[in-house]
Design a protein around this motif. Sequence first.
Motif, PDB file in Angstrom:
ATOM      1  N   ARG A   1      65.655 -23.454 -61.468  1.00 27.10           N
ATOM      2  CA  ARG A   1      66.070 -22.335 -60.597  1.00 27.10           C
ATOM      3  C   ARG A   1      65.004 -22.047 -59.535  1.00 27.10           C
ATOM      4  NH1 ARG A   1      71.326 -20.665 -61.657  1.00 27.10           N
ATOM      5  NH2 ARG A   1      71.741 -22.262 -63.193  1.00 27.10           N
ATOM      6  N   PRO A   2      64.711 -23.001 -58.684  1.00 28.50           N
ATOM      7  CA  PRO A   2      63.634 -22.809 -57.708  1.00 28.50           C
ATOM      8  C   PRO A   2      64.041 -21.821 -56.629  1.00 28.50           C
ATOM      9  CG  PRO A   2      64.816 -24.802 -57.218  1.00 28.50           C
ATOM     10  CD  PRO A   2      65.433 -24.253 -58.461  1.00 28.50           C
ATOM     11  N   ARG A   3      63.057 -21.195 -56.043  1.00 27.90           N
ATOM     12  CA  ARG A   3      63.368 -20.258 -54.959  1.00 27.90           C
ATOM     13  C   ARG A   3      63.326 -20.956 -53.607  1.00 27.90           C
ATOM     14  NH1 ARG A   3      60.369 -17.436 -58.640  1.00 27.90           N
ATOM     15  NH2 ARG A   3      61.695 -15.981 -59.748  1.00 27.90           N
ATOM     16  N   VAL A   4      62.605 -22.032 -53.550  1.00 31.45           N
ATOM     17  CA  VAL A   4      62.583 -22.820 -52.316  1.00 31.45           C
ATOM     18  C   VAL A   4      62.902 -24.265 -52.679  1.00 31.45           C
ATOM     19  CG1 VAL A   4      61.192 -23.649 -50.411  1.00 31.45           C
ATOM     20  CG2 VAL A   4      60.811 -21.370 -51.299  1.00 31.45           C
ATOM     21  N   LEU A   5      63.787 -24.868 -51.911  1.00 36.58           N
ATOM     22  CA  LEU A   5      64.096 -26.276 -52.130  1.00 36.58           C
ATOM     23  C   LEU A   5      63.873 -26.999 -50.810  1.00 36.58           C
ATOM     24  CD1 LEU A   5      67.420 -26.590 -54.133  1.00 36.58           C
ATOM     25  CD2 LEU A   5      65.281 -27.725 -54.615  1.00 36.58           C
ATOM     26  N   ALA A   6      63.074 -28.039 -50.818  1.00 38.99           N
ATOM     27  CA  ALA A   6      62.912 -28.839 -49.600  1.00 38.99           C
ATOM     28  C   ALA A   6      63.701 -30.132 -49.775  1.00 38.99           C
ATOM     29  CB  ALA A   6      61.438 -29.145 -49.374  1.00 38.99           C
ATOM     30  N   PHE A   7      64.624 -30.392 -48.869  1.00 34.66           N
ATOM     31  CA  PHE A   7      65.438 -31.598 -48.942  1.00 34.66           C
ATOM     32  C   PHE A   7      64.994 -32.571 -47.866  1.00 34.66           C
ATOM     33  CE2 PHE A   7      68.836 -28.713 -50.688  1.00 34.66           C
ATOM     34  CZ  PHE A   7      68.801 -29.269 -51.949  1.00 34.66           C
ATOM     35  N   ASP A   8      64.589 -33.756 -48.225  1.00 36.89           N
ATOM     36  CA  ASP A   8      64.220 -34.765 -47.243  1.00 36.89           C
ATOM     37  C   ASP A   8      65.355 -35.790 -47.156  1.00 36.89           C
ATOM     38  OD1 ASP A   8      62.994 -36.402 -45.500  1.00 36.89           O
ATOM     39  OD2 ASP A   8      61.434 -37.095 -46.870  1.00 36.89           O
ATOM     40  N   GLU A   9      66.368 -35.459 -46.382  1.00 38.45           N
ATOM     41  CA  GLU A   9      67.542 -36.316 -46.198  1.00 38.45           C
ATOM     42  C   GLU A   9      68.032 -36.918 -47.508  1.00 38.45           C
ATOM     43  OE1 GLU A   9      66.832 -39.166 -43.147  1.00 38.45           O
ATOM     44  OE2 GLU A   9      66.389 -37.648 -41.663  1.00 38.45           O
TER      45      GLU A   9
ATOM     46  N   TYR B   1      67.414 -20.440 -51.372  1.00 37.40           N
ATOM     47  CA  TYR B   1      67.039 -20.513 -49.970  1.00 37.40           C
ATOM     48  C   TYR B   1      66.539 -21.921 -49.707  1.00 37.40           C
ATOM     49  CZ  TYR B   1      62.831 -20.386 -47.058  1.00 37.40           C
ATOM     50  OH  TYR B   1      61.801 -20.693 -46.224  1.00 37.40           O
ATOM     51  N   ARG B   2      67.088 -22.579 -48.702  1.00 36.76           N
ATOM     52  CA  ARG B   2      66.788 -23.992 -48.556  1.00 36.76           C
ATOM     53  C   ARG B   2      66.147 -24.311 -47.219  1.00 36.76           C
ATOM     54  NH1 ARG B   2      71.813 -27.356 -49.458  1.00 36.76           N
ATOM     55  NH2 ARG B   2      72.825 -25.827 -48.132  1.00 36.76           N
ATOM     56  N   ASP B   3      65.423 -25.369 -47.217  1.00 36.18           N
ATOM     57  CA  ASP B   3      64.711 -25.798 -46.023  1.00 36.18           C
ATOM     58  C   ASP B   3      64.952 -27.288 -45.869  1.00 36.18           C
ATOM     59  OD1 ASP B   3      62.906 -26.406 -44.045  1.00 36.18           O
ATOM     60  OD2 ASP B   3      61.191 -26.405 -45.424  1.00 36.18           O
TER      61      ASP B   3
ATOM     62  N   PRO C   1      61.440 -17.376 -42.191  1.00 37.27           N
ATOM     63  CA  PRO C   1      61.490 -16.172 -43.029  1.00 37.27           C
ATOM     64  C   PRO C   1      62.222 -16.463 -44.332  1.00 37.27           C
ATOM     65  CG  PRO C   1      62.542 -15.831 -40.883  1.00 37.27           C
ATOM     66  CD  PRO C   1      62.306 -17.284 -41.033  1.00 37.27           C
ATOM     67  N   ALA C   2      61.993 -15.624 -45.317  1.00 37.54           N
ATOM     68  CA  ALA C   2      62.646 -15.841 -46.607  1.00 37.54           C
ATOM     69  C   ALA C   2      64.154 -15.785 -46.458  1.00 37.54           C
ATOM     70  CB  ALA C   2      62.183 -14.781 -47.595  1.00 37.54           C
ATOM     71  N   GLY C   3      64.839 -16.573 -47.206  1.00 35.02           N
ATOM     72  CA  GLY C   3      66.294 -16.551 -47.200  1.00 35.02           C
ATOM     73  C   GLY C   3      66.905 -17.336 -46.056  1.00 35.02           C
TER      74      GLY C   3
END
Lengths: 112, 339
Positions: free
Chosen positions: A71-79, A106-108, B293-295
């Motif tokens: 259950r991560p709060r940030v996920l980084a997806f590299d293609e 929340y994703r990045d 920013p968050a979210g």
Amino acid sequence: MFQEPRLLPWARVLSNVEVGLGRERASADAQARAESALVEVGLDDKRGQWPAVLSGGQKQRVALARALVSRPRVLAFDEPLGALDALTRISMQRLLERVWHDQGVYRDPGDA
Amino acid sequence: MPARVLPAPSDVALAGWKLLLSGELARNIWVSFWRASVGFLIGGGIGFAFGLANGLSQLSSKLTDTTLQMVRNIPHLALIPLVILWFGIDESAKLFLVALGVFFPIYLNTLHGIRTVDPQLIEMGRIYGMTDGELFRRVIFPGALPSIFVGVRFALGIMWLTLIVAETIAASSGLGYMAMQAREFMLIDVVVLSHPDLRLARKARRQRLARAGAADAVLASGLPETLRIEMQEALRFLCPDAEAVDRADFVKQARLSRRDADALLRGLSLTIRGLRKSFGDNEVLRGIDLHIPAGQFVAIVGRSGCGKSTLLRLIAGLRPIDGRHHQLRRGHARRKTSA
């Protein structure tokens, strides 16, 4: 999540997902959590398989379950969908969208 | 062909049958087998230990690898006169020769196996917070196993070769001894019977030499340098205040209450200023500014090779960042519910 699935070839699907639990791997409910993450990506029937017998899309789904299990709060997806064919990619995009809605993660992503 | 040169296969079989009946063959095979196994366990165990140590530790590798590689090039069978001086002619001399012979294939292949474990899997293990011990148990060791088994296979061939040669010098039992006795009495059929494994062992040795050459080339060609040190440096750059990014340490080092820390971690935002990265002369990232920013859902789009993956790796802390004028902060922001 990486461009490749990067599953451990010598571990069954379920143990591969447990890797994602990080320091909580030793907790009592580790296996149950890994199983529910597999259900989330629709692969609970493959839990005892070796990664070598999975298709590219299935491997990437196991990798997704591994990324989600803690259950991560940030996920980084590299293609992460870059190596998949068009149809698998569409179904994976839907899966990601659903997970995003369900978990409110929340994703990045590098994957648009 | 005269039977003095090479006896007929039927004669060899007959000699084998007679020796079998008299119990001589079984007894000699058993003695040789015992010597081979004990020597193999000693030499293989030490080789395995050195292979592990030198594969995992730079310091250990610097201290011992060159010396071992030097000793490796001395043909161990040429040491027989010295070994007789050191150990006499009893069991320990033979065990020492066998141990020395199997040491190198096992050492080289263990070392090679550990150094060539898929770096992508190691990176994955790091990302998911494996400790050094776990990383070794779950990733590095299983990854090195195929190579270790190759070493064991080569060592088994060398084990028999060394033993039979060692037994021809000074022994009163064993396969090599049997061959020597037979030669003395011109029993060519017994010599041939004793030696098929000797010839097989020679073949294995040739293969091993070819393979050892290949392994050296790989070791010399600059394997991925210490990934671990690189990662530690990256972590230090990312969180100059925190040695570890473990949550408990985070709470302690940032002097926060657990609740504050949780709130802080939950509303995670990301700020990057003037981020740079080059590989050699090739400047990949030139002053990247980014605030998330968050979210927020952010997509990074660019052509192949423009540095998208590099940026993500730097954020994840897998690569060191160039220069000191960058700023990469995991800041505090109010949590947004995404919809």
